[in-house]
Design a protein around this motif. Structure first.
Motif, PDB file in Angstrom:
ATOM      1  N   PRO A   1      -1.741   6.404  -2.816  1.00 19.97           N
ATOM      2  CA  PRO A   1      -1.349   7.742  -2.369  1.00 19.97           C
ATOM      3  C   PRO A   1      -2.069   8.194  -1.096  1.00 19.97           C
ATOM      4  O   PRO A   1      -1.440   8.841  -0.238  1.00 19.97           O
ATOM      5  CB  PRO A   1      -1.718   8.631  -3.561  1.00 19.97           C
ATOM      6  CG  PRO A   1      -1.716   7.713  -4.738  1.00 19.97           C
ATOM      7  CD  PRO A   1      -2.200   6.400  -4.216  1.00 19.97           C
ATOM      8  N   GLN A   2      -3.346   7.866  -0.938  1.00 18.68           N
ATOM      9  CA  GLN A   2      -4.094   8.334   0.224  1.00 18.68           C
ATOM     10  C   GLN A   2      -3.601   7.677   1.504  1.00 18.68           C
ATOM     11  O   GLN A   2      -3.356   8.349   2.519  1.00 18.68           O
ATOM     12  CB  GLN A   2      -5.587   8.082   0.023  1.00 18.68           C
ATOM     13  CG  GLN A   2      -6.209   8.948  -1.075  1.00 18.68           C
ATOM     14  CD  GLN A   2      -7.702   8.705  -1.200  1.00 18.68           C
ATOM     15  OE1 GLN A   2      -8.233   7.685  -0.759  1.00 18.68           O
ATOM     16  NE2 GLN A   2      -8.390   9.661  -1.838  1.00 18.68           N
TER      17      GLN A   2
ATOM     18  N   ALA B   1      17.276   4.864   2.864  1.00 13.46           N
ATOM     19  CA  ALA B   1      16.335   5.980   3.025  1.00 13.46           C
ATOM     20  C   ALA B   1      15.271   5.867   1.937  1.00 13.46           C
ATOM     21  O   ALA B   1      15.535   5.322   0.856  1.00 13.46           O
ATOM     22  CB  ALA B   1      17.064   7.316   2.926  1.00 13.46           C
ATOM     23  N   PRO B   2      14.050   6.368   2.187  1.00 16.13           N
ATOM     24  CA  PRO B   2      12.995   6.302   1.176  1.00 16.13           C
ATOM     25  C   PRO B   2      13.350   7.098  -0.075  1.00 16.13           C
ATOM     26  O   PRO B   2      14.040   8.118  -0.014  1.00 16.13           O
ATOM     27  CB  PRO B   2      11.774   6.913   1.887  1.00 16.13           C
ATOM     28  CG  PRO B   2      12.090   6.852   3.337  1.00 16.13           C
ATOM     29  CD  PRO B   2      13.576   6.969   3.448  1.00 16.13           C
ATOM     30  N   VAL B   3      12.877   6.596  -1.217  1.00 13.25           N
ATOM     31  CA  VAL B   3      13.049   7.267  -2.504  1.00 13.25           C
ATOM     32  C   VAL B   3      11.665   7.660  -3.000  1.00 13.25           C
ATOM     33  O   VAL B   3      10.721   6.866  -2.935  1.00 13.25           O
ATOM     34  CB  VAL B   3      13.762   6.348  -3.513  1.00 13.25           C
ATOM     35  CG1 VAL B   3      13.747   6.953  -4.914  1.00 13.25           C
ATOM     36  CG2 VAL B   3      15.191   6.077  -3.065  1.00 13.25           C
ATOM     37  N   ARG B   4      11.551   8.883  -3.504  1.00 11.42           N
ATOM     38  CA  ARG B   4      10.254   9.406  -3.929  1.00 11.42           C
ATOM     39  C   ARG B   4      10.331   9.932  -5.358  1.00 11.42           C
ATOM     40  O   ARG B   4      11.430  10.179  -5.890  1.00 11.42           O
ATOM     41  CB  ARG B   4       9.805  10.526  -2.985  1.00 11.42           C
ATOM     42  CG  ARG B   4       9.763  10.109  -1.519  1.00 11.42           C
ATOM     43  CD  ARG B   4       9.440  11.288  -0.615  1.00 11.42           C
ATOM     44  NE  ARG B   4       9.627  10.934   0.802  1.00 11.42           N
ATOM     45  CZ  ARG B   4       8.710  10.350   1.550  1.00 11.42           C
ATOM     46  NH1 ARG B   4       7.526  10.039   1.038  1.00 11.42           N
ATOM     47  NH2 ARG B   4       8.961  10.059   2.828  1.00 11.42           N
ATOM     48  N   ALA B   5       9.161  10.105  -5.942  1.00 11.54           N
ATOM     49  CA  ALA B   5       9.089  10.660  -7.293  1.00 11.54           C
ATOM     50  C   ALA B   5       9.780  12.018  -7.336  1.00 11.54           C
ATOM     51  O   ALA B   5       9.631  12.841  -6.432  1.00 11.54           O
ATOM     52  CB  ALA B   5       7.628  10.796  -7.716  1.00 11.54           C
ATOM     53  N   GLY B   6      10.552  12.224  -8.379  1.00 13.71           N
ATOM     54  CA  GLY B   6      11.267  13.479  -8.566  1.00 13.71           C
ATOM     55  C   GLY B   6      12.653  13.532  -7.947  1.00 13.71           C
ATOM     56  O   GLY B   6      13.415  14.472  -8.220  1.00 13.71           O
TER      57      GLY B   6
ATOM     58  N   TRP C   1       0.805  -1.220   0.000  1.00 13.15           N
ATOM     59  CA  TRP C   1       0.000   0.000   0.000  1.00 13.15           C
ATOM     60  C   TRP C   1       0.841   1.275   0.000  1.00 13.15           C
ATOM     61  O   TRP C   1       0.478   2.268  -0.624  1.00 13.15           O
ATOM     62  CB  TRP C   1      -0.997  -0.003   1.168  1.00 13.15           C
ATOM     63  CG  TRP C   1      -0.370  -0.067   2.536  1.00 13.15           C
ATOM     64  CD1 TRP C   1      -0.126  -1.185   3.267  1.00 13.15           C
ATOM     65  CD2 TRP C   1       0.072   1.035   3.330  1.00 13.15           C
ATOM     66  NE1 TRP C   1       0.461  -0.863   4.471  1.00 13.15           N
ATOM     67  CE2 TRP C   1       0.583   0.492   4.540  1.00 13.15           C
ATOM     68  CE3 TRP C   1       0.098   2.418   3.158  1.00 13.15           C
ATOM     69  CZ2 TRP C   1       1.118   1.295   5.556  1.00 13.15           C
ATOM     70  CZ3 TRP C   1       0.620   3.217   4.166  1.00 13.15           C
ATOM     71  CH2 TRP C   1       1.137   2.649   5.357  1.00 13.15           C
ATOM     72  N   TYR C   2       1.988   1.294   0.704  1.00 16.92           N
ATOM     73  CA  TYR C   2       2.792   2.515   0.741  1.00 16.92           C
ATOM     74  C   TYR C   2       3.576   2.741  -0.545  1.00 16.92           C
ATOM     75  O   TYR C   2       4.224   3.777  -0.710  1.00 16.92           O
ATOM     76  CB  TYR C   2       3.734   2.534   1.951  1.00 16.92           C
ATOM     77  CG  TYR C   2       4.434   1.217   2.228  1.00 16.92           C
ATOM     78  CD1 TYR C   2       5.593   0.868   1.560  1.00 16.92           C
ATOM     79  CD2 TYR C   2       3.911   0.336   3.185  1.00 16.92           C
ATOM     80  CE1 TYR C   2       6.234  -0.322   1.821  1.00 16.92           C
ATOM     81  CE2 TYR C   2       4.553  -0.865   3.442  1.00 16.92           C
ATOM     82  CZ  TYR C   2       5.710  -1.194   2.763  1.00 16.92           C
ATOM     83  OH  TYR C   2       6.336  -2.386   3.024  1.00 16.92           O
TER      84      TYR C   2
ATOM     85  N   ARG D   1       3.254   7.406   8.352  1.00 20.41           N
ATOM     86  CA  ARG D   1       4.524   8.031   8.713  1.00 20.41           C
ATOM     87  C   ARG D   1       5.404   8.298   7.499  1.00 20.41           C
ATOM     88  O   ARG D   1       6.363   9.072   7.593  1.00 20.41           O
ATOM     89  CB  ARG D   1       5.263   7.138   9.702  1.00 20.41           C
ATOM     90  CG  ARG D   1       5.695   5.794   9.127  1.00 20.41           C
ATOM     91  CD  ARG D   1       6.422   4.948  10.173  1.00 20.41           C
ATOM     92  NE  ARG D   1       6.863   3.660   9.654  1.00 20.41           N
ATOM     93  CZ  ARG D   1       7.992   3.476   8.986  1.00 20.41           C
ATOM     94  NH1 ARG D   1       8.806   4.502   8.750  1.00 20.41           N
ATOM     95  NH2 ARG D   1       8.326   2.271   8.555  1.00 20.41           N
ATOM     96  N   HIS D   2       5.081   7.660   6.365  1.00 20.99           N
ATOM     97  CA  HIS D   2       5.889   7.869   5.164  1.00 20.99           C
ATOM     98  C   HIS D   2       5.602   9.230   4.538  1.00 20.99           C
ATOM     99  O   HIS D   2       6.443   9.758   3.798  1.00 20.99           O
ATOM    100  CB  HIS D   2       5.632   6.758   4.145  1.00 20.99           C
ATOM    101  CG  HIS D   2       5.933   5.383   4.660  1.00 20.99           C
ATOM    102  ND1 HIS D   2       7.207   4.970   4.965  1.00 20.99           N
ATOM    103  CD2 HIS D   2       5.114   4.336   4.939  1.00 20.99           C
ATOM    104  CE1 HIS D   2       7.180   3.718   5.406  1.00 20.99           C
ATOM    105  NE2 HIS D   2       5.913   3.309   5.400  1.00 20.99           N
ATOM    106  N   GLY D   3       4.418   9.791   4.806  1.00 23.04           N
ATOM    107  CA  GLY D   3       4.076  11.111   4.276  1.00 23.04           C
ATOM    108  C   GLY D   3       3.843  11.125   2.783  1.00 23.04           C
ATOM    109  O   GLY D   3       3.843  12.192   2.156  1.00 23.04           O
ATOM    110  N   GLY D   4       3.638   9.995   2.167  1.00 25.11           N
ATOM    111  CA  GLY D   4       3.396   9.903   0.731  1.00 25.11           C
ATOM    112  C   GLY D   4       3.949   8.600   0.188  1.00 25.11           C
ATOM    113  O   GLY D   4       4.638   7.832   0.890  1.00 25.11           O
TER     114      GLY D   4
END
Length: 240
Positions: A55-56, A104-109, A50-51, A62-65
């Motif tokens: 997106p919701q 560490a988490p990787v995010r879009a952009g 799910w994470y 805690r991931h914030g997105g």
């Protein structure tokens, strides 16, 4: 004779070989930008937690997105590794990973700087003609000023790379008209025969009847050898 061209990991002629991947070498694998659509598509296909895909729910956690699947991140590393190193190197298969850490988490952009460091190298005892190279790969998130902010991935693995081919020199033989080797008989007439251009004397010896028997029954003084002559070779393997 030049051996066939050794192929790189992408099939092009190789320009880097095992001998070039020395411990202490760092190879810059460029910078990649995380594509959000691709990141989500990968997660929906291969890692639909799910994470990674919702997106919701991810926003309220805690991931914030949404964060990238770790396997998507390591796939980005692999693509950079192929594009910037294996496309040039005489790469064979890999026996596997020894370490894979998502730090560490990787995010879009996100913009990620990628590099690989050679930690060790030795000729392979199991696969002649190949060498085993121990490598550490890292990905670091870059800030707005293009300076590294945080390490997001680290992996340690082994790769097999072909040794540089050895070029050999063709063998050569002595020239046709070169003088015979020491101890080799000449192939001309035997010594003691008639002089060139004139017949042998036929008159009787002084105060005696002419000789009626044949000439001496022994073999000619310089009978040709029957074994083959030695052939010199000058070819020598030259190791780069």
């Amino acid at each position: 004779m030049t051996p066939p061209a050794t192929r790189s990991g992408t099939g092009a002629p190789a320009e880097l070989f095992f001998e070039d991947l020395v411990p202490g070498l760092t190879v810059d694998l460029g910078t990649v930008t995380v594509d959000g659509d691709e990141m989500l598509a990968f997660a929906r296909r291969f890692d639909p937690q799910w994470y990674h895909v919702d997106p919701q729910l991810a926003e309220a956690s805690r991931h914030g997105g949404v964060i990238a699947s770790g396997f998507y991140t390591v796939s980005l590393f692999m693509r950079a590794y192929v594009d910037h190193l294996l496309s040039r190197a005489a790469a064979d298969a890999s026996p596997g990973l020894e370490e894979l850490r998502w730090l560490a988490p990787v995010r879009a952009g996100d913009r990620l700087a990628v590099r690989v460091d050679v930690m060790g190298a030795r000729p392979s005892s199991a696969r002649p003609g190949l060498g085993t190279v121990i490598l550490t790969g890292t990905m670091l998130r870059l800030g707005p000023d293009n300076r590294p902010e945080q390490e997001v991935l680290r992996t340690r693995f082994r790769g097999w790379f072909a040794l540089r081919p050895v070029e050999s020199t063709p063998e050569t033989t002595p020239a046709e008209n070169s003088p015979p080797e020491a101890g080799q008989a000449k192939t001309g007439p035997a010594q003691g025969g008639p002089a060139e251009g004139g017949p042998a004397e036929t008159g009787p010896a002084e105060n005696g009847p002419p000789e009626s028997g044949p000439a001496e029954s022994g073999p000619p003084e310089a009978e040709a050898q029957t074994g083959p002559s030695a052939t010199a070779t000058t070819g020598a393997e030259q190791h780069a």
